[in-house]
Design a protein around this motif. Structure first.
Motif, PDB file in Angstrom:
ATOM      1  N   VAL A 249      24.348  -1.482  29.648  1.00 34.45           N
ATOM      2  CA  VAL A 249      22.964  -1.188  29.611  1.00 34.45           C
ATOM      3  C   VAL A 249      22.491   0.068  28.763  1.00 34.45           C
ATOM      4  N   ILE A 250      21.356  -0.295  28.030  1.00 30.97           N
ATOM      5  CA  ILE A 250      20.604   0.980  27.460  1.00 30.97           C
ATOM      6  C   ILE A 250      19.340   1.051  27.868  1.00 30.97           C
ATOM      7  N   ILE A 251      19.283   2.384  28.212  1.00 33.36           N
ATOM      8  CA  ILE A 251      18.029   2.836  28.905  1.00 33.36           C
ATOM      9  C   ILE A 251      17.263   3.877  28.145  1.00 33.36           C
ATOM     10  N   ALA A 252      16.260   3.519  27.620  1.00 29.92           N
ATOM     11  CA  ALA A 252      15.655   4.518  26.507  1.00 29.92           C
ATOM     12  C   ALA A 252      14.272   5.213  26.893  1.00 29.92           C
ATOM     13  N   GLU A 253      14.089   6.530  27.010  1.00 27.41           N
ATOM     14  CA  GLU A 253      12.941   7.233  27.354  1.00 27.41           C
ATOM     15  C   GLU A 253      13.110   8.439  26.552  1.00 27.41           C
ATOM     16  N   GLY A 254      12.032   8.982  26.331  1.00 28.16           N
ATOM     17  CA  GLY A 254      11.625  10.454  25.930  1.00 28.16           C
ATOM     18  C   GLY A 254      12.352  10.481  24.670  1.00 28.16           C
ATOM     19  N   GLY A 255      12.534   9.580  23.837  1.00 29.43           N
ATOM     20  CA  GLY A 255      13.015   9.593  22.466  1.00 29.43           C
ATOM     21  C   GLY A 255      14.546   9.781  22.553  1.00 29.43           C
ATOM     22  N   GLY A 256      15.122   9.424  23.733  1.00 30.22           N
ATOM     23  CA  GLY A 256      16.620   9.397  23.600  1.00 30.22           C
ATOM     24  C   GLY A 256      16.867   8.230  24.505  1.00 30.22           C
ATOM     25  N   ALA A 257      18.266   8.009  24.782  1.00 29.60           N
ATOM     26  CA  ALA A 257      18.766   6.949  25.204  1.00 29.60           C
ATOM     27  C   ALA A 257      19.863   7.111  26.006  1.00 29.60           C
ATOM     28  N   GLU A 258      20.385   6.312  27.045  1.00 26.03           N
ATOM     29  CA  GLU A 258      21.570   6.502  27.924  1.00 26.03           C
ATOM     30  C   GLU A 258      22.291   5.216  27.744  1.00 26.03           C
ATOM     31  N   ARG A 259      23.525   4.869  27.321  1.00 24.30           N
ATOM     32  CA  ARG A 259      24.102   3.611  26.924  1.00 24.30           C
ATOM     33  C   ARG A 259      25.263   3.113  27.782  1.00 24.30           C
ATOM     34  N   SER A 260      25.055   3.409  28.959  1.00 27.19           N
ATOM     35  CA  SER A 260      26.016   2.792  30.117  1.00 27.19           C
ATOM     36  C   SER A 260      25.489   3.001  31.565  1.00 27.19           C
ATOM     37  N   ILE A 331      20.330  -6.753  33.884  1.00 21.12           N
ATOM     38  CA  ILE A 331      19.263  -5.746  33.064  1.00 21.12           C
ATOM     39  C   ILE A 331      20.123  -5.153  32.101  1.00 21.12           C
ATOM     40  N   VAL A 332      19.940  -5.549  30.754  1.00 23.90           N
ATOM     41  CA  VAL A 332      20.587  -5.007  29.522  1.00 23.90           C
ATOM     42  C   VAL A 332      19.967  -3.960  28.791  1.00 23.90           C
ATOM     43  N   HIS A 333      18.582  -4.040  29.172  1.00 20.36           N
ATOM     44  CA  HIS A 333      17.734  -2.829  28.417  1.00 20.36           C
ATOM     45  C   HIS A 333      16.553  -2.405  29.100  1.00 20.36           C
ATOM     46  N   ILE A 334      16.267  -1.289  29.162  1.00 20.28           N
ATOM     47  CA  ILE A 334      14.893  -0.839  29.872  1.00 20.28           C
ATOM     48  C   ILE A 334      14.455   0.454  28.957  1.00 20.28           C
ATOM     49  N   HIS A 335      13.049   0.151  28.800  1.00 20.07           N
ATOM     50  CA  HIS A 335      12.292   1.331  27.984  1.00 20.07           C
ATOM     51  C   HIS A 335      11.029   1.487  29.088  1.00 20.07           C
ATOM     52  N   TRP A 336      10.832   2.983  29.123  1.00 18.93           N
ATOM     53  CA  TRP A 336       9.797   3.339  29.695  1.00 18.93           C
ATOM     54  C   TRP A 336       8.909   4.185  29.122  1.00 18.93           C
ATOM     55  N   SER A 337       7.545   4.291  29.026  1.00 22.02           N
ATOM     56  CA  SER A 337       6.547   5.159  28.184  1.00 22.02           C
ATOM     57  C   SER A 337       5.426   5.388  29.332  1.00 22.02           C
ATOM     58  N   SER A 338       4.743   6.481  29.149  1.00 16.58           N
ATOM     59  CA  SER A 338       3.578   6.750  30.142  1.00 16.58           C
ATOM     60  C   SER A 338       2.512   7.636  29.296  1.00 16.58           C
TER      61      SER A 338
END
Length: 347
Positions: A249-260, A331-338
């Motif tokens: 999974v790739i979890i993107a937030e805050g201009g960065g990403a975690e890829r597992s 779930i393979v990808h999540i992106h959050w923004s607020s």
């Protein structure tokens, strides 16, 4: 004794290399500007010795740096930062070494303007190298055994002013929002449960004879999996979160990403669970785009509550991409923004 210096001696040596080289440059500059006299005659040889010791320190620093480069645990983004740091360090160090040799051979004479100009360029390059060294430690956490408590604002999806990344402090549960699922809300605005939830979020139907992670993975629709993920965050159910997320999974937030899953669990997952348990989410709109074995769920919510003594009042957009494998959605990808809610935006 073997663990006295962790993970290596590079951070110790680098300070000598940088401080001696920069101070040598400053001393040569002052000596060239000072009027003739005893003060200038004593400062010049001092600068020669500082540059010589700086060069020796650079040899040891680069050697320890390569040992760190090939031994410190890191991921893809931090590896790229390490490579940039290395690519600045090697030519900068080589330049200091060559200038030190040049100066040692001409030490009986005053430093020439050309020499000082070249040393200035090498010092600037060494400063860039030092900046990247700080970046890979303080920006990527390389070589850091444990992360300290952060008192600044949280990452991109506006958990709260003062949110702590990686904080596992228990947050107060909100009794009047028991079906709020963290980053989503499968309830209607008056709190009634949505019929499509179907108790498949891993928080209900405890007598079904199936473990919580298994029920979550076998949820019948992409939206049900999204709901289950939010409910697991709120319940701080790490086993269910692992079951719902694809390993890559790739979890993107805050201009960065975690890829597992492992990277996420070791970084932002504890903070996400703590925050989600402390505040309330009101789902305003959700769109589900499903095509064969891929689905995208886009949710717009409002977040309200108090976290670590700070009021939370924001709008949040969440995008989750899911993939169906063997009849199960993960779930393979999540992106959050607020963004904070202002008076004209609240509805």
């Amino acid at each position: 004794m073997e663990n006295m210096i962790e993970p290596n001696i590079h951070p110790i040596l680098v300070h000598f290399a940088y401080a001696l080289s920069i101070t040598a440059f400053v001393s040569y500059t002052l000596a060239s500007l000072a009027p003739s006299g005893k003060w200038r005659e004593t400062l010049r040889p001092a600068a020669d010795w500082m540059l010589a010791f700086g060069a020796l320190s650079i040899v040891a620093t680069i050697a320890a740096g390569f040992q760190a480069y090939y031994s410190v645990a890191h991921d893809g983004p931090s590896h790229a930062a390490m490579t940039v740091h290395r690519n600045w360090a090697v030519p900068s160090g080589a330049a200091i070494l060559l200038l030190a040799l040049w100066r040692w051979r001409a030490r009986m004479k005053a430093a020439s303007p050309i020499f000082i100009a070249l040393l200035a360029a090498a010092a600037l390059s060494l400063s860039v190298t030092a900046w990247w060294g700080g970046k890979i430690v303080y920006g990527y956490g390389l070589g850091v055994k444990s992360m300290p408590t952060v008192t600044g604002e949280g990452h991109d999806h506006e958990h709260a002013p003062g949110q702590e990344h990686g904080d596992t402090t228990e947050a107060p549960e909100s009794d009047d929002h028991d079906n709020s699922d963290g980053h989503h809300d499968s309830d209607t605005e008056d709190g009634a449960e949505n019929a499509e939830h179907d108790n498949s979020d891993g928080h209900h139907d405890d007598d079904a004879g199936m473990s919580t992670p298994a029920r979550a993975v076998e949820a019948g629709s992409p939206e049900a999996v999204v709901n289950a993920y939010g409910a697991a965050l709120r319940a701080k159910d790490e086993a269910t979160l692992h079951a719902l997320l694809a390993p890559d999974v790739i979890i993107a937030e805050g201009g960065g990403a975690e890829r597992s899953v492992e990277e996420y669990a070791g970084h932002h997952m504890p903070a996400d669970m703590a925050f989600t348990a402390a505040v309330e989410f009101s789902l305003k709109q959700r769109d589900v785009i499903e095509n064969a074995d891929l689905a995208t769920v886009v949710s717009e919510s409002q977040v309200h509550g108090t976290y670590k003594g700070e009021n939370v009042h924001s709008r949040m957009m969440e995008t989750m991409v899911l993939r169906r494998e063997g009849g199960q959605w993960r779930i393979v990808h999540i992106h959050w923004s607020s963004a904070p809610i202002t008076g004209e935006h609240e509805h």
